[in-house]
Motif scaffolding. Structure first.
Motif, short mmCIF file in Angstrom:
data_model
loop_
_atom_site.label_atom_id
_atom_site.label_comp_id
_atom_site.label_asym_id
_atom_site.label_seq_id
_atom_site.Cartn_x
_atom_site.Cartn_y
_atom_site.Cartn_z
N ALA A 19 0.46 -0.64 0.08
CA ALA A 19 0.16 0.03 -0.07
C ALA A 19 1.46 1.25 -0.29
N GLY A 20 1.74 1.08 0.50
CA GLY A 20 3.29 2.45 0.94
C GLY A 20 2.32 2.95 0.84
N GLY A 21 2.54 4.56 0.73
CA GLY A 21 2.02 5.78 1.52
C GLY A 21 0.67 6.59 0.90
N ARG A 22 0.21 5.84 -0.27
CA ARG A 22 -1.14 6.73 -1.06
C ARG A 22 -2.31 6.52 -0.12
N PHE A 23 -2.02 6.58 0.32
CA PHE A 23 -4.03 6.91 1.40
C PHE A 23 -3.21 8.31 2.70
N PRO A 24 -1.80 7.79 3.82
CA PRO A 24 -1.67 8.41 4.40
C PRO A 24 -1.38 10.35 2.94
N ALA A 25 -1.04 9.68 2.10
CA ALA A 25 -0.75 11.42 1.82
C ALA A 25 -1.50 11.80 0.23
N SER A 26 -3.49 11.40 0.10
CA SER A 26 -3.95 11.73 -0.14
C SER A 26 -4.12 12.27 0.99
N LEU A 27 -4.27 12.38 2.41
CA LEU A 27 -5.20 13.40 3.21
C LEU A 27 -4.42 14.99 3.76
N GLU A 28 -3.50 14.54 2.54
CA GLU A 28 -2.90 16.03 2.40
C GLU A 28 -3.32 17.22 1.98
N GLY B 48 -4.13 5.94 8.05
CA GLY B 48 -3.17 6.88 7.45
C GLY B 48 -3.23 7.79 8.80
N ALA B 49 -1.98 8.07 8.43
CA ALA B 49 -1.57 9.59 9.11
C ALA B 49 -0.83 10.47 8.40
N ARG B 50 -0.62 11.51 8.59
CA ARG B 50 0.51 12.43 8.20
C ARG B 50 1.43 13.60 9.22
N LEU B 51 2.79 12.61 9.10
CA LEU B 51 2.91 13.96 10.72
C LEU B 51 4.13 15.27 9.51
N LYS B 52 3.99 16.77 11.11
CA LYS B 52 4.22 17.28 9.91
C LYS B 52 5.37 17.64 10.71
N GLY B 53 7.03 17.81 11.10
CA GLY B 53 7.57 18.71 12.34
C GLY B 53 7.05 17.85 13.82
N GLY B 54 7.06 16.18 13.37
CA GLY B 54 6.88 15.59 14.32
C GLY B 54 5.12 15.17 15.30
N GLU B 55 4.62 16.13 14.58
CA GLU B 55 2.50 16.35 14.89
C GLU B 55 1.76 15.82 13.30
N ALA B 56 1.47 15.35 14.17
CA ALA B 56 0.26 14.56 13.46
C ALA B 56 -0.90 15.51 12.82
N THR B 57 -0.96 15.70 11.53
CA THR B 57 -1.29 16.49 10.69
C THR B 57 -3.11 16.27 10.44
N ALA C 132 5.73 3.40 9.06
CA ALA C 132 5.74 4.65 8.58
C ALA C 132 6.96 5.54 7.18
N VAL C 133 7.00 6.13 6.66
CA VAL C 133 7.97 5.89 5.29
C VAL C 133 8.09 7.70 4.96
N ALA C 134 8.78 8.06 4.57
CA ALA C 134 9.08 9.55 4.35
C ALA C 134 7.89 10.42 3.09
N GLY C 135 7.70 11.42 3.13
CA GLY C 135 6.91 11.65 1.57
C GLY C 135 7.62 12.52 1.55
N ASP C 136 7.01 13.38 0.27
CA ASP C 136 7.64 13.94 -0.78
C ASP C 136 8.03 15.60 0.16
N ASP C 137 6.70 15.51 0.85
CA ASP C 137 6.93 17.22 1.73
C ASP C 137 8.15 16.99 2.53
N LEU D 252 4.45 10.13 6.71
CA LEU D 252 3.17 9.11 5.86
C LEU D 252 2.92 8.19 6.72
N ILE D 253 2.02 7.64 7.49
CA ILE D 253 2.10 6.33 7.94
C ILE D 253 0.96 5.15 7.79
N THR D 254 0.90 4.52 8.04
CA THR D 254 -0.28 3.19 6.73
C THR D 254 0.17 2.28 8.10
#
Length: 491
Positions: A51-60, A82-91, A138-143, A147-149
């Motif tokens: 699945a990779g990080g597709r689902f958490p990436a779509s939450l951006e 799915g969860a997206r973390l930015k700066g150590g905090e889940a957005t 957890a994988v690293a996103g493009d931004d 990204l956590i699945t």
């Protein structure tokens, strides 16, 4: 702990078999559960990796979703997290439900747990307060985000618990069946050993001390190829040796008894003749030299003692041969009263006390032999104690037991040496010089006491210490059932 362990060999073998099977079942069950759980978790990891990080990436862009930036739930399994973390905090954080995403509220602890996940592309377990246990990756996103699945661990746990329940039922049934079947098999296998035990127990119950002994049948199973068969064969050989030894001993005892009986019987006449001639010579009216008179008196005295010895030996030989005694009601009170009076006259230097019950005591037996028993006990107390000794005679019903009459003869003399007490009722037993025979006797008095009492179905015992010696005779009284007169215990 020792009380919990089984004592019999059959129980121990059965318990050991069940314990070994239980240990093997436990090992198989643990291995199966751990292997299954590992397999299912690895499948979750594979699904997360695919699945990779597709689902958490779509939450951006999930704050204002429209037809172009709606979260990608297509191809995602139900309850995918799915969860997206930015700066150590889940957005953003959401979970797939009916092809739509549902926002997941995160507590401070949930935020911290997600922030601590290593970004290594590998699965990790995490528990979130709103949705429970999950396997997440957890994988690293493009931004520059993370990204956590995740997929739920609940199906894995349910599958593992179901397998554990099935194993518990199967292994429990197997243990129960094995316990019953094992017990039957062990019982069947140990049957020859039970035969050996029964034979040994039969030998242990035999009266091996004296008399003729009929040995039990040998052990039937003596297969030398088995351990039990070897034990049975060894036991049979031992029983054969013991039987031969007992037969030889019994034959020797019979020859000795027969010799004692024959010798006693043959000696009675010549001893009586010698005694009669000595008495006749002492009655000679003419003058007899003093030396000759003294010699004749000694001949008369020794012939009288020899006559008593011959009579005692003949009595013991008859009792040993099992000849029945006379049976009839005997007034034991009168016998004790007369015997005590005779003993008081023979031993005036002793202090005699007599305690009798108010009612006469009657027993069933041979009056002459019972009179001999009482006389021998009183003579023993008189001849083996110094002048001034108090001898107490008591007759009554045994305390706490009906149908039993007890006669005790106690003295406060020097006592019987401890080493002699075990054999005081044996024939020709010799006492310590502290109980020397002032008047002399044959050494058969107490042996006759034991033989006659045993022939009447009673018992005799002695308890002695310095200053206190008690002979205790117990006889069944006339109210008790009479024993078989043909049954005589060997003296």
């Amino acid at each position: 702990m020792r009380a919990v362990l089984p004592r019999t060999l059959r129980a121990r073998l059965t318990a050991g078999l069940v314990v070994l099977l239980a240990a093997a079942s436990l090992a198989v069950g643990l291995t199966t559960v751990l292997a299954l759980e590992g397999f299912l978790v690895r499948r979750l990891d594979q699904q997360l990796t695919a699945a990779g990080g597709r689902f958490p990436a779509s939450l951006e862009h999930g704050e204002r979703p429209d037809a172009d930036n709606r979260p990608d739930t297509r191809g995602q399994s139900a309850y995918t997290f799915g969860a997206r973390l930015k700066g150590g905090e889940a957005t953003q954080a959401a979970v797939v439900h009916d092809n739509t995403d549902a926002r997941v509220p995160l507590t401070g602890a949930d935020q911290q747990a997600l922030a601590q996940l290593p970004v290594d592309g590998r699965g990790h377990d995490v528990r979130l307060s709103a949705i429970g246990a999950y396997r997440v990756l957890a994988v690293a996103g493009d931004d520059g985000d993370v990204l956590i699945t995740g997929l739920p661990l609940r199906p894995v746990a349910e599958t593992v618990h179901r397998v554990e329940l099935v194993e518990a039922v199967v292994f429990g049934s197997a243990l129960a069946v094995t316990g019953v079947a094992g017990a039957l098999w062990v019982r069947l296998s140990l049957r020859p050993l039970r035969q050996v035990t029964a034979t040994a127990a039969g030998v242990a119950r035999l009266p091996l001390a004296s008399g003729e002994v009929a040995m039990p049948a040998p052990v039937p199973d003596t297969d030398p190829r088995t351990e039990v068969g070897q034990v049975g064969a060894a036991l049979n050989r031992m029983l054969g040796h013991v039987g031969d030894a007992l037969a030889r001993r019994h034959a020797g005892e019979e020859r000795l008894r027969q010799f004692a009986a024959d010798a006693s019987h043959e000696l009675r006449t010549p001893v009586a003749n010698v005694r009669g001639h000595a008495e006749l010579a002492l009655r000679h009216p003419g003058p007899v030299p003093a030396e000759v008179r003294h010699a004749l008196e000694r001949i008369q005295s020794e012939s009288q003692r020899l006559s008593t010895l011959v009579d005692d030996l003949l009595l013991l030989a008859r009792l040993d041969a099992g000849r029945p005694l006379a049976r009839g009601p005997v007034d034991l009170t009168r016998l004790v009263l007369d015997a005590t009076g005779d003993a008081r006259a023979a031993g005036p230097d002793h202090r005699w006390t007599l305690e009798l019950p108010e009612e006469p005591v009657t027993v069933t037996g041979d009056e002459h032999r019972l009179q001999q028993v009482v006389a021998n006990l009183l003579a023993n107390a008189r001849t083996h104690t110094p002048p001034g000794t108090e001898v107490a005679v008591r007759l009554g019903v045994r305390i706490g037991q009906t149908g039993l009459t007890e006669l005790t003869v106690a003295d406060d003399g020097p006592g019987i040496p401890e080493a002699l007490q075990a054999e005081v009722f044996e024939r020709f037993a010799r006492a310590d010089p502290s109980r020397s025979r002032a008047a002399g006797n044959t050494g058969l008095g107490l042996a006759i006491v034991r033989a006659v009492v045993a022939a009447h179905g009673g018992t005799v015992e002695v308890v002695s210490r310095p200053g206190r010696t008690v002979f205790r005779v117990v006889l069944p009284d006339a109210r008790a059932a009479e024993p078989d007169p043909t049954i005589v215990t060997q003296a």
